[in-house]
Structure formats: structure tokens, C-alpha cells
Design an enzyme around this catalytic site. Structure first.
Site, short mmCIF file in Angstrom:
data_model
loop_
_atom_site.label_atom_id
_atom_site.label_comp_id
_atom_site.label_asym_id
_atom_site.label_seq_id
_atom_site.Cartn_x
_atom_site.Cartn_y
_atom_site.Cartn_z
N ARG A 170 -3.34 -6.73 5.67
CA ARG A 170 -2.51 -6.37 6.82
C ARG A 170 -2.46 -7.66 7.64
O ARG A 170 -3.41 -8.02 8.31
CB ARG A 170 -3.13 -5.23 7.60
CG ARG A 170 -2.32 -4.85 8.82
CD ARG A 170 -2.63 -3.47 9.32
NE ARG A 170 -1.96 -2.50 8.48
CZ ARG A 170 -2.45 -1.30 8.19
NH1 ARG A 170 -3.61 -0.92 8.65
NH2 ARG A 170 -1.77 -0.48 7.43
N PRO A 171 -1.34 -8.40 7.56
CA PRO A 171 -1.31 -9.82 7.92
C PRO A 171 -1.34 -10.15 9.42
O PRO A 171 -0.41 -10.75 9.96
CB PRO A 171 -0.02 -10.29 7.28
CG PRO A 171 0.87 -9.09 7.32
CD PRO A 171 -0.05 -7.93 7.06
N CYS A 172 -2.43 -9.88 10.08
CA CYS A 172 -2.58 -10.25 11.48
C CYS A 172 -2.65 -11.77 11.65
O CYS A 172 -2.40 -12.28 12.74
CB CYS A 172 -3.78 -9.55 12.11
SG CYS A 172 -5.34 -9.78 11.25
N HIS A 173 -2.94 -12.48 10.56
CA HIS A 173 -2.99 -13.95 10.65
C HIS A 173 -1.60 -14.55 10.90
O HIS A 173 -1.49 -15.71 11.27
CB HIS A 173 -3.61 -14.55 9.38
CG HIS A 173 -2.87 -14.22 8.13
ND1 HIS A 173 -3.07 -13.04 7.43
CD2 HIS A 173 -1.92 -14.91 7.44
CE1 HIS A 173 -2.29 -13.03 6.36
NE2 HIS A 173 -1.58 -14.15 6.35
N ARG A 174 -0.56 -13.77 10.75
CA ARG A 174 0.81 -14.26 10.94
C ARG A 174 1.27 -14.16 12.40
O ARG A 174 2.41 -14.50 12.70
CB ARG A 174 1.76 -13.50 10.02
CG ARG A 174 1.47 -13.73 8.55
CD ARG A 174 2.39 -12.94 7.65
NE ARG A 174 1.93 -13.06 6.27
CZ ARG A 174 2.15 -12.15 5.32
NH1 ARG A 174 2.84 -11.06 5.58
NH2 ARG A 174 1.68 -12.34 4.11
#
Length: 160
Positions: A126-130
């Protein structure tokens, strides 16, 4: 609950799954708010084969979208924010303000959105790094800014 540890270019990843095999968390050592496995529980890699394969393909730059059963529980607001994270494409970034707008929250709710993103129990998949700051700067990441930079570089986003 099932759990296992998987080696990755970011270091060990800790995975948990529910009895049905849905991924409930993907955390890293030292992660703020990371899931802790209770003492006495033995690792069981069985339910995680597909997750391991997809993570390996992702880190080899061969996979751009995870297709895994996920089951993270949070407040209704957090779940809306997490669903918005799922729409941020590989190789791109968005801002906290843009996520707030996607979930129908006011600009004043950006801090609450940041809190929900920081509570994401499913790093990487779940790409919270984006999510970056409105001015384009890197902001916090529960897994550490060094890992956030490496993930964004893997996805071909400009270097920081």
C-alpha cells in the site's frame, strides 16, 4: 495469526496474515507503530508464498501493481485514506493535500491524512512511500526516509 520474515533489499520485512491468508501487515524493524508478533508465536511462511513472489518481482522492477488479498483494519477515515493510497500509480508521487481531496477531506485535514498514512500497516504494497510534501520535499515515512528514497528510486522517481 500467521507471520514470517522475508529478506529484501530494504532489509528484513515482517509479514502477518489472518487465518484466511489475507495480508494484515508488512512492517520493517524499528518501524514507528509497526506490528509486533507476540512471544511464543512461531513463524509460518506457508501463507506468504504469493506475497514473497510479488515482492521479489517488485524489487526486481518486474511488478508495478500488487495483487494480494489485504485486510488492514482502521477507522473509516483511515480506510478511506488507505484506499486512496492504492490508486497512486507506480513511478509517480502525490501530496498529502491531493490525498485529502481524494477522500473528501478539507485542506485543514491534511494533518489527519498524514496521521492515517503514517498508520498504514502495509508498507510497500500500500504505497504510502509515494506521498510527498506539497513543495516536493520528502516527508516522514514510518519505515524511515532512507527506505522511502530507495523505493522511489526503484520506481524511477527523481532522485533526492
Amino acid at each position: 495469526m500467521y507471520w514470517t520474515s522475508v529478506d529484501s533489499p530494504l532489509g528484513p520485512l515482517f509479514l502477518t496474515a489472518d487465518p484466511d491468508g489475507a495480508l494484515t501487515s508488512l512492517t520493517v524493524p524499528g518501524q514507528k507503530g509497526g506490528h509486533i508478533v507476540q512471544d511464543g508465536r512461531r513463524p509460518d511462511p506457508g501463507p506468504f508464498r504469493e506475497t514473497e513472489e510479488q515482492l521479489a518481482a517488485y524489487f526486481a522492477a518486474e511488478l508495478k501493481e500488487f495483487r494480494l488479498p489485504l485486510r488492514a483494519e482502521g477507522t473509516e477515515f483511515r480506510e478511506r485514506v488507505w484506499a486512496a493510497l492504492d490508486t497512486v500509480p507506480y513511478g509517480s508521487t502525490t501530496t498529502y493535500g491531493e490525498i485529502a481531496a481524494r477522500v473528501g477531506a478539507s485542506r485543514a485535514a491534511v494533518r489527519a491524512v498524514g496521521g492515517a498514512i503514517g498508520a498504514n500497516p502495509l508498507l510497500i504494497v500500500r504505497p504510502c512511500h509515494r506521498v510527498i510534501g506539497a513543495d516536493g520535499t520528502l516527508t516522514g515515512y514510518a519505515g524511515g526516509l532512507d527506505r522511502k528514497i530507495r523505493l522511489l528510486e526503484l520506481e524511477g522517481v527523481a532522485r533526492w
